[in-house]
Structure formats: C-alpha cells, structure tokens
Design a protein around this motif. Structure first.
Motif, PDB file in Angstrom:
ATOM      1  N   SER A  16       0.881  -0.918   0.087  1.00 44.79           N
ATOM      2  CA  SER A  16       0.135  -0.194  -0.029  1.00 44.79           C
ATOM      3  C   SER A  16       0.808   1.196   0.098  1.00 44.79           C
ATOM      4  O   SER A  16       1.605   1.479   0.958  1.00 44.79           O
ATOM      5  CB  SER A  16      -0.761   0.054   1.271  1.00 44.79           C
ATOM      6  OG  SER A  16      -1.621   1.149   1.420  1.00 44.79           O
ATOM      7  N   PRO A  17       1.007   1.806  -0.953  1.00 43.87           N
ATOM      8  CA  PRO A  17       1.863   3.122  -1.198  1.00 43.87           C
ATOM      9  C   PRO A  17       1.633   4.270  -0.306  1.00 43.87           C
ATOM     10  O   PRO A  17       2.363   4.786   0.642  1.00 43.87           O
ATOM     11  CB  PRO A  17       1.805   3.750  -2.650  1.00 43.87           C
ATOM     12  CG  PRO A  17       1.321   2.453  -3.463  1.00 43.87           C
ATOM     13  CD  PRO A  17       0.283   1.496  -2.268  1.00 43.87           C
ATOM     14  N   SER A  18       0.077   4.379  -0.009  1.00 43.76           N
ATOM     15  CA  SER A  18      -0.139   5.417   1.073  1.00 43.76           C
ATOM     16  C   SER A  18       0.091   5.038   2.271  1.00 43.76           C
ATOM     17  O   SER A  18       0.642   5.788   3.365  1.00 43.76           O
ATOM     18  CB  SER A  18      -1.802   5.723   1.164  1.00 43.76           C
ATOM     19  OG  SER A  18      -2.376   4.646   1.153  1.00 43.76           O
ATOM     20  N   GLY A  19      -0.268   3.757   2.644  1.00 46.83           N
ATOM     21  CA  GLY A  19       0.050   3.215   3.934  1.00 46.83           C
ATOM     22  C   GLY A  19       1.372   3.212   4.421  1.00 46.83           C
ATOM     23  O   GLY A  19       1.918   3.728   5.348  1.00 46.83           O
ATOM     24  N   ILE A  20       2.391   2.749   3.482  1.00 49.40           N
ATOM     25  CA  ILE A  20       3.781   2.938   3.634  1.00 49.40           C
ATOM     26  C   ILE A  20       4.292   4.181   3.961  1.00 49.40           C
ATOM     27  O   ILE A  20       5.138   4.494   4.768  1.00 49.40           O
ATOM     28  CB  ILE A  20       4.439   2.168   2.552  1.00 49.40           C
ATOM     29  CG1 ILE A  20       4.053   0.596   2.473  1.00 49.40           C
ATOM     30  CG2 ILE A  20       5.756   2.373   2.618  1.00 49.40           C
ATOM     31  CD1 ILE A  20       4.569   0.053   1.282  1.00 49.40           C
ATOM     32  N   ALA A  21       3.877   5.045   2.952  1.00 49.21           N
ATOM     33  CA  ALA A  21       4.470   6.430   3.152  1.00 49.21           C
ATOM     34  C   ALA A  21       4.164   7.015   4.545  1.00 49.21           C
ATOM     35  O   ALA A  21       4.868   7.779   5.223  1.00 49.21           O
ATOM     36  CB  ALA A  21       3.692   7.419   2.021  1.00 49.21           C
ATOM     37  N   ASN A  22       2.759   6.976   4.876  1.00 56.84           N
ATOM     38  CA  ASN A  22       2.512   7.142   6.384  1.00 56.84           C
ATOM     39  C   ASN A  22       3.152   6.825   7.396  1.00 56.84           C
ATOM     40  O   ASN A  22       3.947   7.396   8.143  1.00 56.84           O
ATOM     41  CB  ASN A  22       0.769   6.974   6.590  1.00 56.84           C
ATOM     42  CG  ASN A  22       0.004   7.896   6.202  1.00 56.84           C
ATOM     43  OD1 ASN A  22       0.276   9.017   5.847  1.00 56.84           O
ATOM     44  ND2 ASN A  22      -1.132   7.443   5.556  1.00 56.84           N
TER      45      ASN A  22
END
Length: 328
Positions: free
Chosen positions: A194-200
C-alpha cells in the motif's frame, strides 16, 4: 515453494537459480543485515524472511546490534530480527552489504555466502555474488530473485520490497530508477503493498527530538567554492540535550542537498568514537571515490565512510581536502 509466473529479463540471471538451489539445500540460513542498518537492508532481509517462513525454511535475520530503525517496525517479522548468532547455520545471505566489514563480524570461511547487493564498492566477497550497481536498491535485486525463480510474492514480502525500493531511491527520485523499477513497484502494489500506508508509516511518525536537533545541525552549515560544497555536523552533546538518535538528523543532509546551489555535501557525526561521514552529490561528481579513500564505499551520488578521529573539525578538513582535489 509456492510459485508465481516468471518474467523474462535480458540479463543472464542464472545466478538467481544457483541462489535458490543453495537455499533449498541448506538446513539453517542466517540472513545478515549490515552495520547501522537502513531500510533497504532490513526490507530486503525481511522479504526473504517472510518467504522462508511461509515455506518452513529455518532461518534467522541477524544484525550485529539491537539498535534498529524503529520506523520499520510495521514490517512483518521485524520483531524477529536478532543480535544473537544461532549456534548452527550452513548458509549465510548478506543483503545490502557493500563491503565484507559491513557484516559486522567474520563469517566462518567454510560457510557459503550469497551476497545480494547494489553498491559499486562491492568486491564480490561471497561464494555467490548477485551484485548490480545499476539497480535502485538491493530490494529490487531481491525482487528479481523472486521473479526469476517464479516465487510467489505475498503481501508481507511485497510491502518489504516496496519499502526498500522507495527508501533507497529517495522516493523514486534517483537516476538508478528506470521504467523497469516502476514496473516492479506496480507489481508489488498488485501483490498488496500500500503506497499510502507505507508513506504514512515512513514519513509521519517522527520524534519530537528530531525537530529539536535538526535546527542545530542546519545551523552548523558551512559553504565552500561559492556555495557548491556544503558541510554540516552534529555534536555529541546535541544528542544528549535533545534526546535524539543518530537517525533523527539524517534528513538534514537531504535538506542541504535540496538547495539549488549545493552540488556536494557532507555530514559528520561521532559514532563509537569515530567520525561517521555521509556524502552526497548531484551530477557528475563521484562521492564514492572520496569514501573509498577512507575505506568506505557506496554509490556515485551517495556514499559514506568513517574517519578514525573523534575530532569533527579534523574529519571535516580531511574529507574536504580530498573533495577539493577532485572537484573542478
């Protein structure tokens, strides 16, 4: 092992087949992350660890220290990383170790070593060497190991591989990222990363101490050669005053490199009585040559080394002397 489809590649990748054969023949595997581990080393190791766990292959992920980057604690099996060597292992796998000393200990020469890495400084110290300095990260090489051998990439392994590629490429901003890198990242997202989850998880969990020490580090800025060469440092007492960890001030170097005028930058901290130096550059200046002069290594535009002194000014002068001799 559970298989997925194999993708073709123009590069001769028979070494990946040999690596899988060694893994399948082993009884217990030690996966080694490098001294002062970063996201690429930890992520590459955990991608393999999840694969091995899912396929009931006995193994341990090892680091010489228990001091690990806690912003990676969301990766599956992060809590299984140990600083205790197992009593027995018959295969070792190093990930992202640019030189043999980066393992942190001497390996029994009778134990075969698979060396996965992407550093220019790597001198092929393993029995089997899978080293490609053109890759964005070691995680991308581990991805190729999975795909060449048709190994199924689960959500946990996909997340680990995505983190390694994302972090070591500075969020896909380095020249080592090409269209194949983005094809791989896209596939990892399809596998559950998950790009957004990882970035967070990576970008939005900073400590208060980080924002107390970074202004001190930035205030140490000195510019040379009409602003094209920059130096910053962090004094030992600043960490005590702020409660910060060494890793809390790493972003300061990227901030300096974001200045349009700066072409080469170095950052000095004292670690275990020695000056640890991080080097960055833009364009055609090869900082790995500077690091290599001090028995360090790394990449063309990002490298590091240690200078055997606890005097920051002395270390700075020594590094600048080498830079000035090469910088035109």
């Amino acid at each position: 092992m559970k298989k997925d489809f194999i993708v073709s590649n123009k590069i001769d990748m028979s070494v990946y087949t040999q690596a899988l054969e060694l893994i399948e023949q082993s009884r217990y595997i030690l996966i080694i992350t490098h001294v002062n581990p970063d996201a690429d080393s930890i992520s590459s190791a955990l991608a393999l660890s999840n694969l091995f766990y899912e396929n009931k292959i006995k193994h341990k992920v090892f680091n010489i220290s228990s001091d690990l980057p806690q912003n990676l604690d969301f990766l599956n099996r992060f809590d299984k990383i140990t600083d205790q060597l197992p009593k027995f292992f018959d295969l070792a796998i190093s990930v992202d170790c640019g030189t043999y000393p980066r393992l942190g200990f001497k390996l029994d020469e009778n134990i075969p070593l698979i060396n996965f890495d992407h550093h220019k400084s790597n001198n092929n110290f393993g029995k089997l060497n899978i080293v490609d300095p053109m890759k964005s990260s070691t995680a991308e090489i581990i991805y190729d190991f999975f795909k060449h051998n048709g190994l199924y990439i689960t959500k946990d392994s996909a997340t680990a591989l995505y983190v390694g590629i994302y972090d070591d490429s500075l969020a896909f901003s380095l020249g080592r990222c090409d269209e194949l890198t983005f094809d791989k990242v896209n596939f990892l997202v399809q596998c559950g990363a998950s790009p957004s989850g990882i970035a967070n998880k990576l970008l939005r969990r900073d400590s208060l101490a980080k924002y107390r020490i970074i202004p001190k580090v930035l205030d140490s800025l000195e510019l040379f050669k009409e602003g094209e060469i920059a130096t910053i440092y962090a004094k030992k007492e600043w960490f005590k005053e702020t409660g910060a960890h060494n890793r809390d001030c790493e972003d300061a170097l990227d901030m300096i490199m974001s200045m349009s005028i700066v072409k080469v930058a170095l950052f000095i901290r004292l670690v275990s009585g020695k000056a640890r130096v991080s080097l960055r550059s833009k364009g055609s200046f090869d900082v790995s040559k500077i690091a290599g002069h001090f028995a360090g290594g790394g990449h063309f535009n990002a490298a590091g080394c240690s200078v055997d002194t606890d005097d920051i000014e002395k270390a700075k002068d020594l590094i600048l002397k080498e830079i000035f001799e090469l910088y035109k």
